[in-house]
Design a protein around this motif. Structure first.
Motif, PDB file in Angstrom:
ATOM      1  N   ALA A 245       0.831  -1.214   0.000  1.00 47.19           N
ATOM      2  CA  ALA A 245       0.000   0.000   0.000  1.00 47.19           C
ATOM      3  C   ALA A 245       0.859   1.255   0.000  1.00 47.19           C
ATOM      4  N   LEU A 246       1.958   1.219   0.726  1.00 42.76           N
ATOM      5  CA  LEU A 246       2.858   2.365   0.746  1.00 42.76           C
ATOM      6  C   LEU A 246       3.481   2.595  -0.629  1.00 42.76           C
ATOM      7  N   ARG A 247       3.919   1.529  -1.281  1.00 43.87           N
ATOM      8  CA  ARG A 247       4.495   1.663  -2.629  1.00 43.87           C
ATOM      9  C   ARG A 247       3.459   2.181  -3.618  1.00 43.87           C
ATOM     10  N   ASN A 248       2.254   1.649  -3.550  1.00 41.76           N
ATOM     11  CA  ASN A 248       1.203   2.123  -4.460  1.00 41.76           C
ATOM     12  C   ASN A 248       0.894   3.590  -4.243  1.00 41.76           C
ATOM     13  N   THR A 249       0.861   4.023  -2.989  1.00 39.25           N
ATOM     14  CA  THR A 249       0.565   5.421  -2.696  1.00 39.25           C
ATOM     15  C   THR A 249       1.667   6.335  -3.207  1.00 39.25           C
ATOM     16  N   LEU A 250       2.912   5.948  -2.989  1.00 38.94           N
ATOM     17  CA  LEU A 250       4.029   6.769  -3.459  1.00 38.94           C
ATOM     18  C   LEU A 250       4.065   6.818  -4.985  1.00 38.94           C
ATOM     19  N   LEU A 251       3.790   5.687  -5.636  1.00 44.17           N
ATOM     20  CA  LEU A 251       3.772   5.668  -7.096  1.00 44.17           C
ATOM     21  C   LEU A 251       2.629   6.529  -7.636  1.00 44.17           C
ATOM     22  N   TYR A 252       1.469   6.406  -7.015  1.00 46.27           N
ATOM     23  CA  TYR A 252       0.323   7.237  -7.413  1.00 46.27           C
ATOM     24  C   TYR A 252       0.660   8.724  -7.259  1.00 46.27           C
ATOM     25  N   THR A 253       1.281   9.084  -6.144  1.00 48.53           N
ATOM     26  CA  THR A 253       1.642  10.483  -5.910  1.00 48.53           C
ATOM     27  C   THR A 253       2.685  10.963  -6.910  1.00 48.53           C
ATOM     28  N   ALA A 254       3.688  10.114  -7.167  1.00 42.91           N
ATOM     29  CA  ALA A 254       4.755  10.499  -8.092  1.00 42.91           C
ATOM     30  C   ALA A 254       4.238  10.690  -9.515  1.00 42.91           C
ATOM     31  N   LEU A 255       3.200   9.947  -9.885  1.00 44.25           N
ATOM     32  CA  LEU A 255       2.634  10.096 -11.231  1.00 44.25           C
ATOM     33  C   LEU A 255       1.628  11.241 -11.306  1.00 44.25           C
ATOM     34  N   TYR A 256       0.805  11.367 -10.285  1.00 40.39           N
ATOM     35  CA  TYR A 256      -0.316  12.307 -10.353  1.00 40.39           C
ATOM     36  C   TYR A 256       0.110  13.760 -10.124  1.00 40.39           C
ATOM     37  N   VAL A 257       0.928  14.007  -9.117  1.00 35.82           N
ATOM     38  CA  VAL A 257       1.233  15.392  -8.727  1.00 35.82           C
ATOM     39  C   VAL A 257       1.939  16.160  -9.838  1.00 35.82           C
TER      40      VAL A 257
ATOM     41  N   GLY B 249      -8.145  -3.785  -5.533  1.00 34.63           N
ATOM     42  CA  GLY B 249      -7.645  -4.810  -6.447  1.00 34.63           C
ATOM     43  C   GLY B 249      -7.282  -4.215  -7.795  1.00 34.63           C
ATOM     44  N   PRO B 250      -6.973  -5.068  -8.740  1.00 27.83           N
ATOM     45  CA  PRO B 250      -6.814  -6.528  -8.591  1.00 27.83           C
ATOM     46  C   PRO B 250      -5.470  -6.890  -7.967  1.00 27.83           C
ATOM     47  N   LEU B 251      -5.492  -7.896  -7.113  1.00 26.26           N
ATOM     48  CA  LEU B 251      -4.302  -8.410  -6.427  1.00 26.26           C
ATOM     49  C   LEU B 251      -3.596  -7.329  -5.631  1.00 26.26           C
ATOM     50  N   GLY B 252      -4.376  -6.392  -5.080  1.00 24.02           N
ATOM     51  CA  GLY B 252      -3.789  -5.349  -4.251  1.00 24.02           C
ATOM     52  C   GLY B 252      -3.019  -4.305  -5.006  1.00 24.02           C
ATOM     53  N   SER B 253      -3.152  -4.245  -6.328  1.00 25.03           N
ATOM     54  CA  SER B 253      -2.354  -3.307  -7.124  1.00 25.03           C
ATOM     55  C   SER B 253      -2.794  -1.866  -6.956  1.00 25.03           C
ATOM     56  N   THR B 254      -3.991  -1.619  -6.440  1.00 21.18           N
ATOM     57  CA  THR B 254      -4.461  -0.250  -6.222  1.00 21.18           C
ATOM     58  C   THR B 254      -4.770   0.032  -4.752  1.00 21.18           C
ATOM     59  N   THR B 255      -4.306  -0.823  -3.864  1.00 20.17           N
ATOM     60  CA  THR B 255      -4.520  -0.580  -2.434  1.00 20.17           C
ATOM     61  C   THR B 255      -3.602   0.545  -1.985  1.00 20.17           C
ATOM     62  N   VAL B 256      -4.179   1.674  -1.636  1.00 19.55           N
ATOM     63  CA  VAL B 256      -3.418   2.807  -1.124  1.00 19.55           C
ATOM     64  C   VAL B 256      -3.536   2.833   0.398  1.00 19.55           C
ATOM     65  N   ILE B 257      -2.822   3.747   1.035  1.00 21.07           N
ATOM     66  CA  ILE B 257      -2.726   3.723   2.494  1.00 21.07           C
ATOM     67  C   ILE B 257      -4.088   3.937   3.151  1.00 21.07           C
ATOM     68  N   VAL B 258      -4.848   4.924   2.670  1.00 25.93           N
ATOM     69  CA  VAL B 258      -6.132   5.202   3.312  1.00 25.93           C
ATOM     70  C   VAL B 258      -7.085   4.034   3.130  1.00 25.93           C
ATOM     71  N   TYR B 259      -7.069   3.401   1.964  1.00 27.36           N
ATOM     72  CA  TYR B 259      -7.915   2.216   1.786  1.00 27.36           C
ATOM     73  C   TYR B 259      -7.436   1.077   2.685  1.00 27.36           C
ATOM     74  N   PHE B 260      -6.139   0.953   2.859  1.00 19.75           N
ATOM     75  CA  PHE B 260      -5.600  -0.062   3.773  1.00 19.75           C
ATOM     76  C   PHE B 260      -6.077   0.195   5.195  1.00 19.75           C
ATOM     77  N   ILE B 261      -6.087   1.459   5.612  1.00 20.87           N
ATOM     78  CA  ILE B 261      -6.566   1.814   6.953  1.00 20.87           C
ATOM     79  C   ILE B 261      -8.034   1.431   7.113  1.00 20.87           C
ATOM     80  N   TRP B 262      -8.853   1.788   6.123  1.00 22.01           N
ATOM     81  CA  TRP B 262     -10.279   1.441   6.189  1.00 22.01           C
ATOM     82  C   TRP B 262     -10.471  -0.070   6.213  1.00 22.01           C
ATOM     83  N   GLU B 263      -9.724  -0.778   5.417  1.00 22.81           N
ATOM     84  CA  GLU B 263      -9.866  -2.224   5.328  1.00 22.81           C
ATOM     85  C   GLU B 263      -9.514  -2.894   6.654  1.00 22.81           C
ATOM     86  N   GLN B 264      -8.425  -2.419   7.288  1.00 18.49           N
ATOM     87  CA  GLN B 264      -8.018  -3.024   8.553  1.00 18.49           C
ATOM     88  C   GLN B 264      -8.989  -2.681   9.676  1.00 18.49           C
ATOM     89  N   ALA B 265      -9.461  -1.433   9.712  1.00 15.16           N
ATOM     90  CA  ALA B 265     -10.284  -0.996  10.838  1.00 15.16           C
ATOM     91  C   ALA B 265     -11.714  -1.516  10.766  1.00 15.16           C
TER      92      ALA B 265
END
Length: 311
Positions: free
Chosen positions: A87-99, A257-273
Motif C-alpha cells: 500500500a505504501l508503494r502504491n501510494t508513493l507511485l500514485y503520488t509520483a505520477l499524479y502530482v 484490487g486486482p491483487l492489491g495493485s491499487t490498495t493505497v494507504i487510506v484504503y488499507f486503513i479502512w480495510e483493517q479498521a
C-alpha cells in the motif's frame, strides 16, 4: 460681622472601574455563549477522536469486545506487514505520477487559456467542471466506460484495431488508469490557480522583456515561471496531500484490487479498521500517515522560509 466665603471643592467623579469590569465580564460571557457550540463541535468531531484514535493505536481492539493494551506491537507489525508495504508503494507511485502531471498539464492549459480568444470563458468552465464532480460519481462513470467487456473505451479501441484492454481489472494497468481518471478531475484545480496567478504577473515586466527582444520561451523561463513560484509551491503541497489521502475513487472502482495493485494507504486503513475488525491496527497505520503528512508540511514550510530569506 462679615461671613467667610465658602471654600470651593471639586467633587471626584464616581469610580467606574468596577462597573467597567462587570460590563466586560458580561460581554465576555455573552461572546462565549455564542462561540461555545462551535467549540463543542470542534472538540467532539476533531480533538476527541484524534486523542481517542491515538490511544487506540496502542491497543488491540475490534470495536466490539473490550480492548487490550499492546503498546507498540501494532507499529512493529506494520513494519513487517507486506500488505502495508505494498500500500505504501502504491501510494508513493500514485503520488509520483499524479502530482507532477496535474501541475504540468494545469500550467499548460492555463498558459493556453490566458489569452483573448473566442469562447475562452466556455473553455475554462469545461476544464474546471470535472473538478466539481465528486470522486464517487467519477468512479461510477469510469467503471462503466472502462468495463473490459461492455465499456465504451474498448469499443473505441476496436475501431482502430487495438485489442481489448483490462484497464481496472488488469494489475499492470489499474493504478495508471486511476491516475488518468484523477487527472481528468484534478487538473482543473491547478488550471484555475495557475490562471489566477498568471493574471497577476506584472505586465510591465513582460513588455520590458519583449522590448529587449525576449521570445516566448525566454518570457516563460525568466518572467512567468519565477512569478509563479509561490503558487507552484502551494500546489505541490496541496496536490501531494490530496494524493496521499485518496480513497473514494479506489473504493468505488477497484476496492484495492486486482491483487492489491491499487490498495493505497487510506484504503488499507479502512480495510483493517472496518473490514478486518482490527481497529487498533488501522489506527496505527493512520498515525503513520499523519506523521508523514506532518513531515511533508514541515518540509514545505521550511522550504518557503528559506526561499523567502534568499529572495
Amino acid at each position: 460681622m462679615s461671613r467667610l466665603p465658602t471654600p470651593i471643592t471639586v467633587s471626584r467623579p464616581p469610580d467606574n472601574r468596577r462597573a467597567l469590569r462587570r460590563r466586560r465580564a458580561g460581554e465576555a460571557a455573552m461572546a462565549w455563549s455564542f462561540v461555545s457550540p462551535a467549540i463543542l463541535i470542534i472538540l467532539g468531531l476533531s480533538v476527541v477522536p484524534i486523542i481517542w484514535s491515538l490511544l487506540l493505536s496502542f491497543q488491540a481492539d475490534d470495536l466490539v469486545t473490550p480492548s487490550r493494551w499492546v503498546g507498540l506491537d501494532n507499529y512493529r507489525a506494520l513494519a513487517q506487514d507486506p500488505h502495508f508495504s505494498q500500500a505504501l508503494r502504491n501510494t508513493l507511485l500514485y503520488t509520483a505520477l499524479y502530482v507532477p502531471a496535474s501541475m504540468v498539464i494545469g500550467l499548460a492549459l492555463a498558459l493556453a487559456l490566458n489569452r483573448r480568444i473566442r469562447f475562452v470563458g466556455l473553455y475554462r468552465t469545461l476544464f474546471f467542471v470535472p473538478f466539481v464532480v465528486s470522486a464517487t460519481a467519477q468512479g461510477v462513470l469510469f467503471s462503466f466506460i472502462l468495463d473490459p467487456e461492455f465499456g465504451a473505451a474498448n469499443a473505441v479501441l476496436h475501431r482502430f484495431g487495438i485489442p481489448s484492454q483490462g484497464f481496472l481489472s488488469d494489475p499492470s494497468q489499474a493504478l495508471p488508469v486511476l491516475v488518468a481518471v484523477s487527472l481528468w478531475s484534478g487538473t482543473g484545480f491547478c488550471l484555475v490557480i495557475y490562471l489566477a496567478a498568471l493574471q497577476d504577473v506584472p505586465v510591465s515586466l513582460i513588455e520590458a522583456a519583449r522590448l529587449d527582444g525576449a521570445d516566448r520561451r525566454r518570457l516563460l523561463r525568466h518572467i512567468t515561471l519565477p512569478a509563479l513560484r509561490p503558487v507552484t509551491v502551494f500546489l505541490l503541497l496541496w496536490q501531494t496531500i490530496q494524493s496521499l489521502q485518496t480513497f473514494d475513487l479506489v473504493y468505488v472502482t477497484t476496492k484495492g484490487g486486482p491483487l492489491g495493485s491499487t490498495t493505497v494507504i487510506v484504503y488499507f486503513i479502512w480495510e483493517q479498521a472496518f473490514k478486518n475488525a482490527t481497529a487498533g491496527y488501522g489506527a496505527a497505520a493512520a498515525y503513520v500517515l499523519a506523521v508523514a503528512l506532518g513531515v511533508i508540511g514541515l518540509i514545505f514550510q521550511v522550504a518557503r522560509r528559506l526561499q523567502g530569506a534568499s529572495a
